[in-house]
Scaffold this active site. Structure first.
Site, PDB file in Angstrom:
ATOM      1  N   ASP A   1      10.154 -12.825   6.176  1.00 29.25           N
ATOM      2  CA  ASP A   1       9.254 -12.596   7.309  1.00 29.25           C
ATOM      3  C   ASP A   1       7.849 -13.060   6.943  1.00 29.25           C
ATOM      4  OD1 ASP A   1       8.658 -11.526   9.952  1.00 29.25           O
ATOM      5  OD2 ASP A   1       7.494  -9.988   8.891  1.00 29.25           O
TER       6      ASP A   1
ATOM      7  N   ARG B   1       4.630  -9.626   1.440  1.00 29.57           N
ATOM      8  CA  ARG B   1       3.594 -10.653   1.406  1.00 29.57           C
ATOM      9  C   ARG B   1       4.176 -11.918   0.792  1.00 29.57           C
ATOM     10  NH1 ARG B   1       1.523  -8.357   4.772  1.00 29.57           N
ATOM     11  NH2 ARG B   1      -0.576  -7.522   4.986  1.00 29.57           N
TER      12      ARG B   1
ATOM     13  N   GLU C   1       1.842 -19.290   4.812  1.00 38.35           N
ATOM     14  CA  GLU C   1       2.050 -19.020   6.243  1.00 38.35           C
ATOM     15  C   GLU C   1       0.805 -19.183   7.110  1.00 38.35           C
ATOM     16  OE1 GLU C   1       3.338 -14.864   5.803  1.00 38.35           O
ATOM     17  OE2 GLU C   1       1.592 -14.256   6.963  1.00 38.35           O
TER      18      GLU C   1
ATOM     19  N   HIS D   1       6.237 -13.471  10.419  1.00 35.49           N
ATOM     20  CA  HIS D   1       5.450 -12.261  10.123  1.00 35.49           C
ATOM     21  C   HIS D   1       5.460 -11.311  11.335  1.00 35.49           C
ATOM     22  CE1 HIS D   1       2.025 -10.824   7.302  1.00 35.49           C
ATOM     23  NE2 HIS D   1       2.559  -9.789   7.911  1.00 35.49           N
TER      24      HIS D   1
HETATM   25  P1  NAI Z   1       2.349   1.686   0.608  1.00 29.92           P
HETATM   26  O1  NAI Z   1       0.984   1.576   0.009  1.00 29.92           O
HETATM   27  O2  NAI Z   1       2.730   2.925   1.347  1.00 29.92           O
HETATM   28  O3  NAI Z   1       3.455   1.465  -0.548  1.00 29.92           O
HETATM   29  C1  NAI Z   1       3.369   0.479  -1.522  1.00 29.92           C
HETATM   30  C2  NAI Z   1       4.124   0.988  -2.747  1.00 29.92           C
HETATM   31  O4  NAI Z   1       4.208  -0.067  -3.704  1.00 29.92           O
HETATM   32  C3  NAI Z   1       3.413   2.176  -3.437  1.00 29.92           C
HETATM   33  O5  NAI Z   1       4.289   3.281  -3.539  1.00 29.92           O
HETATM   34  C4  NAI Z   1       3.044   1.629  -4.812  1.00 29.92           C
HETATM   35  O6  NAI Z   1       3.119   2.601  -5.850  1.00 29.92           O
HETATM   36  C5  NAI Z   1       4.104   0.551  -4.980  1.00 29.92           C
HETATM   37  N1  NAI Z   1       3.769  -0.444  -6.000  1.00 29.92           N
HETATM   38  C6  NAI Z   1       2.558  -0.945  -6.299  1.00 29.92           C
HETATM   39  N2  NAI Z   1       2.668  -1.829  -7.301  1.00 29.92           N
HETATM   40  C7  NAI Z   1       3.971  -1.864  -7.631  1.00 29.92           C
HETATM   41  C8  NAI Z   1       4.708  -2.605  -8.607  1.00 29.92           C
HETATM   42  N3  NAI Z   1       4.111  -3.474  -9.432  1.00 29.92           N
HETATM   43  N4  NAI Z   1       6.055  -2.420  -8.669  1.00 29.92           N
HETATM   44  C9  NAI Z   1       6.670  -1.553  -7.829  1.00 29.92           C
HETATM   45  N5  NAI Z   1       6.016  -0.805  -6.897  1.00 29.92           N
HETATM   46  C10 NAI Z   1       4.687  -0.989  -6.805  1.00 29.92           C
HETATM   47  O7  NAI Z   1       2.507   0.402   1.521  1.00 29.92           O
HETATM   48  P2  NAI Z   1       3.496   0.201   2.750  1.00 29.92           P
HETATM   49  O8  NAI Z   1       2.884   0.715   3.988  1.00 29.92           O
HETATM   50  O9  NAI Z   1       4.860   0.663   2.369  1.00 29.92           O
HETATM   51  O10 NAI Z   1       3.495  -1.393   2.866  1.00 29.92           O
HETATM   52  C11 NAI Z   1       4.059  -2.222   1.864  1.00 29.92           C
HETATM   53  C12 NAI Z   1       3.680  -3.651   2.165  1.00 29.92           C
HETATM   54  O11 NAI Z   1       4.321  -4.088   3.360  1.00 29.92           O
HETATM   55  C13 NAI Z   1       2.190  -3.897   2.478  1.00 29.92           C
HETATM   56  O12 NAI Z   1       1.433  -3.991   1.312  1.00 29.92           O
HETATM   57  C14 NAI Z   1       2.229  -5.197   3.219  1.00 29.92           C
HETATM   58  O13 NAI Z   1       2.140  -6.239   2.275  1.00 29.92           O
HETATM   59  C15 NAI Z   1       3.615  -5.201   3.858  1.00 29.92           C
HETATM   60  N6  NAI Z   1       3.557  -5.114   5.323  1.00 29.92           N
HETATM   61  C16 NAI Z   1       4.167  -6.106   6.053  1.00 29.92           C
HETATM   62  C17 NAI Z   1       4.154  -6.080   7.430  1.00 29.92           C
HETATM   63  C18 NAI Z   1       4.847  -7.147   8.245  1.00 29.92           C
HETATM   64  O14 NAI Z   1       4.667  -7.217   9.475  1.00 29.92           O
HETATM   65  N7  NAI Z   1       5.656  -8.015   7.636  1.00 29.92           N
HETATM   66  C19 NAI Z   1       3.458  -5.019   8.163  1.00 29.92           C
HETATM   67  C20 NAI Z   1       2.898  -3.982   7.306  1.00 29.92           C
HETATM   68  C21 NAI Z   1       2.945  -4.058   5.944  1.00 29.92           C
END
Ligand code: NAI
Length: 337
Positions: A260, A236, A265, A297
Site C-alpha cells: 500500500d 511506510r 510514492e 496508500h
Molecule cells: P504506533 O505508534 O501505535 O505503533 C508502532 C509500534 O512500532 C510501536 O509499538 C513501537 O514500539 C513499534 N516499533 C518501533 N520500532 C520498532 C522496531 N524497530 N521493531 C519492531 N517494532 C517497533 O503506530 P500505528 O498507529 O500502529 O501505525 C504504524 C504505522 O502505520 C505508522 O507509523 C505509519 O507508518 C503507518 N500508517 C499507514 C497508513 C496507511 O494509510 N497506509 C495510515 C496510518 C498509519
C-alpha cells in the site's frame, strides 16, 4: 469572522468530510496542489494551514508561512516527517497531527490485500468480466494454520494480529515495546526477528519509519526468510528496499507482495496518471508481476477514519483560535507561553 484555513493537497473526500464537520465555523480555502515554499504566498490571511503526508513543510516554507501570519500547521495525518518541527518551534508556529484515526482501517486493508493476492480475487474479477469462467491458475491457500509475523505491535499491529488469530493462524510478533499481557490475552507469541524471519509464511509490517527501521526488508533479511514468504507493507515505503524485493520475487524467495506504500510514492500516488507513460521503471516493473498487488496508500481511506481526521483537526484549529487547550496527544509543537 471565521478563521481561514488554507487546505493543501485537497481531494474530493477531504472536502466532503471537512465541510461536513467544520464549514459552519471555519473558512476553508481548498487547494489541489501540495504546500511548498514557492506557493506559501497563497496562504495570505490564513490562521492555519492544513497539510497531508506529501506536503513539504521545511524551514523556508515555515518562514514564509510565518511572514503571512499563519499560527498553526494542522497535519491531517499521523506522520510528520515532512515538517521541520525544530524550525516551527523557533518560529512560534504550533504543529498538530491526528495520531490515530482508525487502526482497524489499516489492519483490515492489510488483510484485504493479502486475501485478494492469495485467493487471486483480482485475477478472477477481471477474468469473469471477460466471461472467462475457468479456474485454471487460481489455486490459493488457507490462512488457517499458517504462521503470520507482525512487526510492530502498536495500535495497527495489534488489530492485525487479532484479525489473523481470528483466521486461526499462528501469530508471531516482534516489537521491543510489546505489551506481554495483550500478547497472552490474544494468543500471540512475542519473538525476536531471526525467529520471525525463519518461521513465518506471511509477514506484515506495522512499524513507523525510523532510521533504524529504514530498509528493514532488504537482501540480507529476505535471505533469512522462509522460501515463498508473502510480505505485506501498509506502513511506510522505505521499510522495504524495492530493488532487493524484486530480486527476491524473481528468484521465488518471496512468493507474493502486497504494497500500500512504496519508497518513491510521492511522485505517483494519489494522482491520476492514466494515459501517461509511468516515469518510474521500478514501479512499472513491479506492476508486471502477477504476485504483486499495489494500492495507492489507501489503507486509511474509510468513512470512519475520514470523519475522525476531520473532527480532530477542526477541533484543534477552533481550540487554538479560541485560546482553549489543544486535544491531548495531538500536539507536536505547543503554543508558546
Ligand atoms: P504506533 O505508534 O501505535 O505503533 C508502532 C509500534 O512500532 C510501536 O509499538 C513501537 O514500539 C513499534 N516499533 C518501533 N520500532 C520498532 C522496531 N524497530 N521493531 C519492531 N517494532 C517497533 O503506530 P500505528 O498507529 O500502529 O501505525 C504504524 C504505522 O502505520 C505508522 O507509523 C505509519 O507508518 C503507518 N500508517 C499507514 C497508513 C496507511 O494509510 N497506509 C495510515 C496510518 C498509519
Amino acid at each position: 469572522m471565521k478563521p481561514r484555513v488554507a487546505f493543501f493537497d485537497a481531494k474530493s473526500y477531504d472536502r466532503e468530510y471537512f465541510d461536513r464537520v467544520g464549514r459552519d465555523w471555519l473558512d476553508f480555502n481548498y487547494h489541489r496542489f501540495a504546500l511548498d515554499t514557492e506557493i506559501a504566498g497563497v496562504v495570505a490571511d490564513a490562521f492555519a494551514v492544513c497539510c497531508f503526508v506529501h506536503d513539504r513543510v521545511d524551514r523556508a516554507c515555515l518562514e514564509a508561512l510565518k511572514s503571512h501570519g499563519v499560527r498553526l500547521v494542522a497535519m491531517r495525518c499521523a506522520g510528520f516527517n515532512g515538517v521541520d518541527l525544530e524550525a516551527a518551534r523557533e518560529l512560534g508556529i504550533v504543529v498538530t497531527r491526528v495520531p490515530a484515526y482508525s487502526p482497524n482501517a489499516v489492519a483490515e486493508h492489510a488483510v484485504a490485500m493479502l486475501l485478494t493476492l492469495v485467493r487471486n480475487t483480482h485475477r478472477a474479477y477481471n477474468r469473469i468480466r471477460d466471461h472467462n469462467f475457468s479456474l485454471a491458475g487460481l489455486v490459493g491457500f488457507d490462512i488457517a494454520g499458517k504462521t503470520v509475523g507482525v512487526i510492530g505491535c502498536g495500535k495497527i499491529g495489534q488489530k492485525a494480529a487479532q484479525i489473523f488469530r481470528g483466521f486461526e493462524a499462528r501469530v508471531l510478533a516482534h516489537d521491543p515495546a510489546a505489551d506481554p499481557a495483550w500478547a497472552t490475552q490474544h494468543g500471540v507469541e512475542l519473538v525476536d526477528l531471526p525467529t520471525l524471519w525463519r518461521e513465518c509464511d506471511i509477514l506484515t509490517l506495522h512499524v513507523p519509519l525510523f532510521p533504524e527501521t529504514e530498509y528493514l526488508i532488504r537482501a540480507e533479511t529476505l535471505a533469512a526468510m522462509k522460501r515463498g514468504v508473502i510480505i505485506i507493507n501498509t506502513s511506510r515505503g522505505k521499510l522495504v528496499k524495492t530493488d532487493d524485493l524484486i530480486t527476491a520475487l524473481r528468484s521465488g524467495q518471496v512468493g507474493g507482495v502486497c504494497l500500500d506504500v512504496y519508497e518513491e510514492e510521492d511522485e505517483v500516488f494519489y494522482s491520476d496518471h492514466s494515459g501517461q507513460i509511468l516515469d518510474d521503471e521500478t514501479l512499472a516493473l513491479l506492476l508486471t508481476f502477477p504476485n504483486v498487488l499495489v494500492t495507492s496508500h489507501q489503507a486509511f481511506l474509510t468513512r470512519e477514519a475520514l470523519l475522525e481526521i476531520a473532527t480532530t483537526t477542526v477541533e484543534n484549529i477552533l481550540a487554538l483560535a479560541g485560546g482553549r487547550p489543544l486535544l491531548p496527544g495531538t500536539v507536536l509543537v505547543e503554543p508558546a507561553g
